[in-house]
Each structure stands twice: as structure tokens, then as C-alpha cells.
Design a protein around this motif. Sequence first.
Motif, PDB file in Angstrom:
ATOM      1  N   SER A  12      20.920  -9.060  22.223  1.00  0.00           N
ATOM      2  CA  SER A  12      19.796  -8.587  22.719  1.00  0.00           C
ATOM      3  C   SER A  12      19.116  -7.583  21.114  1.00  0.00           C
ATOM      4  O   SER A  12      17.791  -7.578  20.958  1.00  0.00           O
ATOM      5  CB  SER A  12      19.699  -7.301  23.444  1.00  0.00           C
ATOM      6  N   LYS A  13      20.009  -6.855  20.562  1.00  0.00           N
ATOM      7  CA  LYS A  13      19.460  -6.246  19.218  1.00  0.00           C
ATOM      8  C   LYS A  13      18.917  -7.687  18.298  1.00  0.00           C
ATOM      9  O   LYS A  13      17.418  -7.027  17.336  1.00  0.00           O
ATOM     10  CB  LYS A  13      20.129  -5.875  18.750  1.00  0.00           C
ATOM     11  N   ILE A  14      19.616  -8.138  18.104  1.00  0.00           N
ATOM     12  CA  ILE A  14      19.064  -9.375  16.889  1.00  0.00           C
ATOM     13  C   ILE A  14      17.294  -9.835  17.217  1.00  0.00           C
ATOM     14  O   ILE A  14      16.589  -9.742  16.814  1.00  0.00           O
ATOM     15  CB  ILE A  14      20.339 -10.219  16.773  1.00  0.00           C
ATOM     16  N   THR A  15      17.892 -10.265  18.846  1.00  0.00           N
ATOM     17  CA  THR A  15      16.576 -11.351  18.682  1.00  0.00           C
ATOM     18  C   THR A  15      15.465 -10.383  19.078  1.00  0.00           C
ATOM     19  O   THR A  15      14.305 -10.264  18.562  1.00  0.00           O
ATOM     20  CB  THR A  15      16.540 -11.132  20.444  1.00  0.00           C
ATOM     21  N   GLU A  16      15.614  -8.391  19.358  1.00  0.00           N
ATOM     22  CA  GLU A  16      14.043  -7.489  19.223  1.00  0.00           C
ATOM     23  C   GLU A  16      13.694  -7.619  18.314  1.00  0.00           C
ATOM     24  O   GLU A  16      12.976  -6.943  17.647  1.00  0.00           O
ATOM     25  CB  GLU A  16      14.673  -6.790  19.797  1.00  0.00           C
ATOM     26  N   GLN A  17      14.500  -7.193  17.065  1.00  0.00           N
ATOM     27  CA  GLN A  17      14.241  -7.914  15.258  1.00  0.00           C
ATOM     28  C   GLN A  17      13.732  -8.351  14.852  1.00  0.00           C
ATOM     29  O   GLN A  17      12.571  -8.416  14.725  1.00  0.00           O
ATOM     30  CB  GLN A  17      15.933  -7.669  14.740  1.00  0.00           C
ATOM     31  N   MET A  18      14.173 -10.590  15.090  1.00  0.00           N
ATOM     32  CA  MET A  18      13.557 -11.120  15.118  1.00  0.00           C
ATOM     33  C   MET A  18      11.869 -10.950  15.696  1.00  0.00           C
ATOM     34  O   MET A  18      11.140 -11.074  14.983  1.00  0.00           O
ATOM     35  CB  MET A  18      14.022 -12.165  15.319  1.00  0.00           C
ATOM     36  N   THR A  19      11.659 -10.601  16.573  1.00  0.00           N
ATOM     37  CA  THR A  19      10.929 -10.047  17.576  1.00  0.00           C
ATOM     38  C   THR A  19       9.778  -9.497  16.762  1.00  0.00           C
ATOM     39  O   THR A  19       8.616  -9.620  16.401  1.00  0.00           O
ATOM     40  CB  THR A  19      10.785  -9.794  19.232  1.00  0.00           C
ATOM     41  N   GLU A  20      10.065  -7.486  16.737  1.00  0.00           N
ATOM     42  CA  GLU A  20       9.270  -7.377  15.960  1.00  0.00           C
ATOM     43  C   GLU A  20       8.845  -7.559  14.160  1.00  0.00           C
ATOM     44  O   GLU A  20       7.541  -7.734  14.027  1.00  0.00           O
ATOM     45  CB  GLU A  20      10.429  -6.363  15.884  1.00  0.00           C
ATOM     46  N   VAL A  21       9.941  -8.216  14.176  1.00  0.00           N
ATOM     47  CA  VAL A  21       9.677  -8.435  12.174  1.00  0.00           C
ATOM     48  C   VAL A  21       8.791  -9.677  12.139  1.00  0.00           C
ATOM     49  O   VAL A  21       7.750  -9.891  11.053  1.00  0.00           O
ATOM     50  CB  VAL A  21      10.880  -8.900  11.314  1.00  0.00           C
ATOM     51  N   LEU A  22       9.323 -11.248  13.051  1.00  0.00           N
ATOM     52  CA  LEU A  22       8.479 -12.247  12.973  1.00  0.00           C
ATOM     53  C   LEU A  22       6.861 -12.559  14.233  1.00  0.00           C
ATOM     54  O   LEU A  22       6.100 -12.806  14.539  1.00  0.00           O
ATOM     55  CB  LEU A  22       9.144 -13.414  13.376  1.00  0.00           C
ATOM     56  N   SER A  23       6.698 -11.124  14.795  1.00  0.00           N
ATOM     57  CA  SER A  23       6.095 -11.398  16.028  1.00  0.00           C
ATOM     58  C   SER A  23       6.021 -11.931  17.173  1.00  0.00           C
ATOM     59  O   SER A  23       4.531 -13.147  16.676  1.00  0.00           O
ATOM     60  CB  SER A  23       4.424 -10.581  15.045  1.00  0.00           C
ATOM     61  N   LEU A  24       7.297 -12.598  17.303  1.00  0.00           N
ATOM     62  CA  LEU A  24       7.341 -13.451  18.269  1.00  0.00           C
ATOM     63  C   LEU A  24       6.661 -14.244  19.970  1.00  0.00           C
ATOM     64  O   LEU A  24       6.125 -12.668  19.860  1.00  0.00           O
ATOM     65  CB  LEU A  24       8.636 -13.951  18.666  1.00  0.00           C
ATOM     66  N   GLY A  25       6.201 -14.264  20.763  1.00  0.00           N
ATOM     67  CA  GLY A  25       5.361 -14.831  21.393  1.00  0.00           C
ATOM     68  C   GLY A  25       6.730 -14.855  22.367  1.00  0.00           C
ATOM     69  O   GLY A  25       7.986 -15.224  22.217  1.00  0.00           O
ATOM     70  N   GLU A  26       6.472 -14.915  23.540  1.00  0.00           N
ATOM     71  CA  GLU A  26       7.577 -14.467  25.194  1.00  0.00           C
ATOM     72  C   GLU A  26       8.482 -15.915  24.653  1.00  0.00           C
ATOM     73  O   GLU A  26       9.920 -15.628  25.281  1.00  0.00           O
ATOM     74  CB  GLU A  26       7.139 -14.165  26.300  1.00  0.00           C
ATOM     75  N   ASP A  27       7.848 -16.572  24.499  1.00  0.00           N
ATOM     76  CA  ASP A  27       8.099 -18.145  24.112  1.00  0.00           C
ATOM     77  C   ASP A  27       9.311 -17.636  23.239  1.00  0.00           C
ATOM     78  O   ASP A  27      10.681 -18.333  23.628  1.00  0.00           O
ATOM     79  CB  ASP A  27       7.792 -19.517  24.303  1.00  0.00           C
ATOM     80  N   GLU A  28       9.309 -17.392  22.439  1.00  0.00           N
ATOM     81  CA  GLU A  28       9.448 -17.906  21.295  1.00  0.00           C
ATOM     82  C   GLU A  28      10.699 -16.469  20.936  1.00  0.00           C
ATOM     83  O   GLU A  28      12.106 -17.715  20.864  1.00  0.00           O
ATOM     84  CB  GLU A  28       8.935 -17.500  20.025  1.00  0.00           C
ATOM     85  N   LYS A  29      10.473 -15.476  21.532  1.00  0.00           N
ATOM     86  CA  LYS A  29      11.610 -14.952  21.966  1.00  0.00           C
ATOM     87  C   LYS A  29      12.848 -15.450  22.728  1.00  0.00           C
ATOM     88  O   LYS A  29      14.023 -14.637  22.938  1.00  0.00           O
ATOM     89  CB  LYS A  29      11.075 -13.792  22.746  1.00  0.00           C
ATOM     90  N   ALA A  30      11.973 -15.599  23.998  1.00  0.00           N
ATOM     91  CA  ALA A  30      13.218 -16.362  25.015  1.00  0.00           C
ATOM     92  C   ALA A  30      14.688 -17.778  24.097  1.00  0.00           C
ATOM     93  O   ALA A  30      15.274 -17.400  24.537  1.00  0.00           O
ATOM     94  CB  ALA A  30      12.436 -17.103  26.442  1.00  0.00           C
ATOM     95  N   LYS A  31      13.638 -18.169  23.530  1.00  0.00           N
ATOM     96  CA  LYS A  31      14.110 -19.291  22.525  1.00  0.00           C
ATOM     97  C   LYS A  31      15.253 -18.860  22.005  1.00  0.00           C
ATOM     98  O   LYS A  31      16.298 -19.302  21.676  1.00  0.00           O
ATOM     99  CB  LYS A  31      13.446 -20.412  21.947  1.00  0.00           C
ATOM    100  N   VAL A  32      15.278 -17.739  20.891  1.00  0.00           N
ATOM    101  CA  VAL A  32      15.854 -16.998  20.115  1.00  0.00           C
ATOM    102  C   VAL A  32      16.715 -16.193  20.809  1.00  0.00           C
ATOM    103  O   VAL A  32      18.325 -16.023  20.511  1.00  0.00           O
ATOM    104  CB  VAL A  32      14.967 -16.134  19.199  1.00  0.00           C
ATOM    105  N   TYR A  33      16.742 -16.004  21.861  1.00  0.00           N
ATOM    106  CA  TYR A  33      18.123 -15.264  22.608  1.00  0.00           C
ATOM    107  C   TYR A  33      18.638 -15.736  23.203  1.00  0.00           C
ATOM    108  O   TYR A  33      20.000 -15.649  23.007  1.00  0.00           O
ATOM    109  CB  TYR A  33      17.345 -14.462  23.989  1.00  0.00           C
TER     110      TYR A  33
END
Length: 93
Positions: A12-33
Motif C-alpha cells: 500500500s505504501k509503495i502504491t501510494e508513493q507511486m501514485t503520488e510521484v507519477l500522478s497515477l489514475g485509479e486504474d493504474e493505481k489498482a494495477k500497481v497495487y
Amino acid sequence: YRRQRQMCIRDSKITEQMTEVLSLGEDEKAKVYEIQLNRFQQIASIREEYKNDSQTRKSELKKVYRKLFGKLNKALDKEKMQSWKTFKQSNKN
């Protein structure tokens, strides 16, 4: 149970960090998680299975890390992957 909870927190922490740094959308965030969760599950399994065989454990862990990069490449575009790589390199301790 404790180890599994720690894995969920870490991915979750890595996903949140990637979401913040890369401005991920919800779909990308779910895939990364999902990718990160799978990674931590594999790592835990390898560490348990090969706890008495450090050579094999290291070899198997390297395979997981190489697969991680490939999976993230498929989930994110090239520009975002380059941005993540740059971020990781600049934040190494």
C-alpha cells in the motif's frame, strides 16, 4: 497473519508513493497495487521455502525483481516508468 498484514501495508505504501510521484489514475493505481501485492507474496514464499539455502533464495528473489519491472512496464507507460526510475535513484539511502 502479522507477516501478511505487514505485506499489505508495504505494498500500500509503495502504491501510494507511486501514485503520488507519477500522478497515477485509479486504474493504474489498482494495477500497481496488484503487482506489488503479488510481489510481496512471492518474496515471502521464497524466503520461507529457501530460508536454509541462501544461494537459491537470492537467485529466486532476483527473478521476482526482474518480473516486477516487466509487469510495471506493461501497466504503466514508458514515461512514467522512466520517472519512477529517476525518483528511485534520487531517493536511495
